[in-house]
Scaffold this active site. Structure first.
Site, PDB file in Angstrom:
ATOM      1  N   GLU A 249      37.837  33.848  43.118  1.00 12.87           N
ATOM      2  CA  GLU A 249      37.034  32.725  43.857  1.00 12.87           C
ATOM      3  C   GLU A 249      35.630  32.402  43.474  1.00 12.87           C
ATOM      4  OE1 GLU A 249      36.845  34.142  47.778  1.00 12.87           O
ATOM      5  OE2 GLU A 249      39.184  34.419  47.939  1.00 12.87           O
ATOM      6  N   LYS A 251      31.813  32.114  43.548  1.00 15.08           N
ATOM      7  CA  LYS A 251      30.816  33.047  44.447  1.00 15.08           C
ATOM      8  C   LYS A 251      29.573  32.045  44.670  1.00 15.08           C
ATOM      9  CE  LYS A 251      28.197  37.229  44.614  1.00 15.08           C
ATOM     10  NZ  LYS A 251      27.303  36.777  45.432  1.00 15.08           N
ATOM     11  N   ARG A 271      25.769  37.869  58.026  1.00 16.08           N
ATOM     12  CA  ARG A 271      26.069  39.127  57.557  1.00 16.08           C
ATOM     13  C   ARG A 271      25.209  40.344  58.218  1.00 16.08           C
ATOM     14  NH1 ARG A 271      25.441  41.206  51.213  1.00 16.08           N
ATOM     15  NH2 ARG A 271      25.290  43.618  51.709  1.00 16.08           N
ATOM     16  N   GLU A 301      31.238  31.290  53.641  1.00 15.46           N
ATOM     17  CA  GLU A 301      29.838  31.055  52.882  1.00 15.46           C
ATOM     18  C   GLU A 301      29.246  29.679  53.461  1.00 15.46           C
ATOM     19  OE1 GLU A 301      27.155  33.174  50.190  1.00 15.46           O
ATOM     20  OE2 GLU A 301      29.063  33.776  51.188  1.00 15.46           O
ATOM     21  N   PHE A 340      37.079  31.811  53.227  1.00 12.23           N
ATOM     22  CA  PHE A 340      37.709  32.765  52.255  1.00 12.23           C
ATOM     23  C   PHE A 340      38.539  33.568  53.124  1.00 12.23           C
ATOM     24  CE2 PHE A 340      33.203  33.702  51.835  1.00 12.23           C
ATOM     25  CZ  PHE A 340      33.291  35.094  52.353  1.00 12.23           C
ATOM     26  N   LYS A 423      32.594  41.598  42.019  1.00 15.78           N
ATOM     27  CA  LYS A 423      31.770  40.353  41.747  1.00 15.78           C
ATOM     28  C   LYS A 423      31.397  40.309  40.351  1.00 15.78           C
ATOM     29  CE  LYS A 423      27.568  42.301  43.772  1.00 15.78           C
ATOM     30  NZ  LYS A 423      26.580  42.478  44.709  1.00 15.78           N
TER      31      LYS A 423
END
Length: 557
Positions: A249, A251, A271, A301, A340, A423
């Site tokens: 995906e 970022k 978060r 996000e 996501f 990541k």
């Protein structure tokens, strides 16, 4: 209910502070938890963390060091300057308070020994003090409590008010203590904590219902959980090879959010589990339109887009920080949401594989282009690796950070940084570090903190350990803003040196991690540069000493 004197709690704090051995701390806590009356157990458990409310609670004490010093001044009968001198001498407001209270000559008539129930209820009342006279109300509450405190009690009450207990107890030690106290499986305690984010509740259930009760604790919409975290991938190819099949995906460089619907109420958490619903009305409106009226927990996000490209992360912080003028900012700095994952829909989904959770997300989401969309994703295996490489290049071209690489078979594991989620970024790896002090400049810059002392968290002891000074990467306006925040968080100042309550988090890039006796961690960063201020993170989210050691050994530095 059996009363627990606050002095008994203070003596436990003192025993914890006097040892660095994790097993000894665990046994001290287990002994306390076993002895506490069941009605008090949740409160005592939270107090052991130096908090008054669970981490996800919207309630805040709202007491800074100046206000606390004013209350101490009224109780002890000394000037603010004398208190500052004592803090400077002791290096800690708790020790300073203990020393000042030991010299107190005034005695409160008919004072009764402080109980934990009384102290806890009055500390909670600090959060309720509001209106024009809020500061006066808070001072009155603090005076009411402190006027009855003995010196050792004053040490820990003042530290608790500032949420800086300094006894070397982190969540992991309390989890172990709960398991030992009530003879339950530590893995069940850890899972229950991950799913509730409330150690007070976990302790109460472990005591009253044992392992079956812990096993029944689960996700509930309205109560946020810590996000699943990603490790750094050394390359896209190696990550795909290791995982076999993965969802890749884009970022996004924004703020990660968890969105909960419980009945008719929708809440948006960062978060760090901060509720920002009121600050992002267009996101609230978007999810109410794009998602069903069922109870759910989804994750995504939030980003800002300007002129077709992602805008600076600081624009997003500007939005979520502001409590006023929200309508104007909504027009000037519009937000978009990319979803996501789904953790809950008609029941918990975190034990389901990612591929199934993604299917559920896509089935319940009615995308609104430019406002609420699913994250861009490609399904990749060893045979179509080029698709992942294409997504990475396309994401970078569009101004995003890189890509996420996720194991399609992985469950969702709250709060854990593992190899099931990776990541890969165009820029070198960074560390999220907390500011514990700094140094003011000279001459025309004497009013600005020019160098910041940074620390990591030692996950074994829960203590902060210094690792670097950073003095580059910040423009003059940011330096001005940070210096003002540092002054408000000041614990001690000696000459040009300042020590602050650890609250400001900086994302820092560096060229290399090296061993160094200069810092408490035993390591240092070469050529550190501030990339951005991470107001979306809490002190519990900063990088650990274990991660620094891992990066040092792996040579990622």
């Amino acid at each position: 209910m059996k009363e627990l004197l606050y002095m008994e709690l203070a003596e436990v704090y003192h025993r914890l502070e006097s040892t660095t051995k994790r097993l000894e701390k665990t046994e001290i806590l287990a002994e306390l938890l076993r002895s506490v009356d069941k009605e008090l157990l949740p409160d005592v458990t939270i107090l052991m963390l130096g908090r008054v409310f669970p981490i996800w609670s919207e309630e805040e004490l709202g007491v800074g060091i100046k206000l606390l010093m004013k209350a101490i001044s009224l109780v002890v009968g000394v000037s603010m300057d004398e208190i500052e001198d004592e803090i400077r001498e002791q290096g800690d407001i708790g020790l300073a308070s203990e020393k000042l209270f030991s010299r107190k000559t005034q005695t409160t008539f008919f004072s009764q020994p402080l109980t934990v129930e009384f102290v806890y209820s009055r500390l909670k009342a600090l959060a309720s003090a509001s209106g024009d006279r809020a500061q006066s109300k808070k001072i009155n509450i603090l005076v009411e409590v402190l006027s009855q405190a003995k010196p050792l009690e004053a040490r820990y009450i003042t530290r608790t008010v500032l949420e800086e207990l300094r006894v070397g107890v982190a969540e992991g030690i309390i989890r172990d203590a709960i398991a030992r106290a009530f003879e339950v499986d530590p893995a069940l305690v850890e899972r229950a904590h991950m799913l509730t984010n409330d150690l007070g509740m976990v302790a109460a259930v472990a005591r009253e219902e044992g392992e079956p009760g812990l096993g029944r604790l689960n996700l509930e919409p309205g109560r946020p959980v810590k996000p699943m975290l990603a490790q750094l991938a050394s390359s896209i190819e190696s990550a795909i090879t290791e995982l076999g099949r993965a969802f890749c995906e884009t970022k996004y460089d924004g703020i990660r959010v968890q969105i909960h619907r419980c009945g008719d109420e929708v809440s948006i958490f960062t978060r760090r589990l901060e509720n920002i619903t009121a600050a992002v009305p267009e996101i609230l409106e978007g999810v109410e339109e794009a998602l069903p009226a069922d109870d759910y927990i989804v994750e995504g996000e939030i980003i800002v887009t300007m002129d077709g490209r992602p805008a600076s992360f600081q624009y997003i912080l500007q939005r979520v920080r502001r409590k006023y003028d929200v309508d104007r900012l909504t027009r000037e700095v519009p937000l978009s949401l990319f979803l996501f994952d789904v953790l809950y829909h008609r029941g918990p989904l975190i034990d389901e594989p990612l591929w199934h959770r993604r299917e559920v997300l896509e089935s319940i989401l009615s995308e609104i282009p430019g406002r609420v969309e699913a994250s861009r994703m490609v399904d990749v295996g060893p045979d179509n690796l080029d698709d992942a490489l294409w997504l990475f290049k396309e994401s970078i071209r569009e101004g995003h950070e890189g890509i996420m690489i996720k194991d399609t078979e992985a469950p969702y594991i709250p709060g854990i940084r593992g190899k099931k989620m990776l990541k890969f970024k165009a820029e070198p790896e960074t560390l999220d570090l907390i500011v514990v002090g700094g140094t003011y400049g000279r001459g025309k810059r004497a009013h600005l903190v020019g160098s910041y002392l940074l620390a990591v968290r030692d996950e074994k002891s829960g203590e902060l350990k210094t690792i670097a000074h950073v003095a580059t990467g910040l423009d003059d306006q940011t330096l001005q803003d940070l210096s003002e925040r540092m002054e408000n968080l000041k614990v001690e100042r000696r000459g040009r040196k300042i020590r602050v309550k650890p609250e400001i988090i900086l994302e820092v890039a560096y060229s290399e991690i090296v061993r160094s006796p200069e810092y408490e961690s035993g390591y240092s960063l070469r050529f550190p540069v501030v990339k951005r201020i991470r107001d979306d993170l809490s002190p519990d989210d900063i990088d650990t000493l274990g991660r620094v050691i891992s990066l040092f050994k792996q040579g990622f530095s």
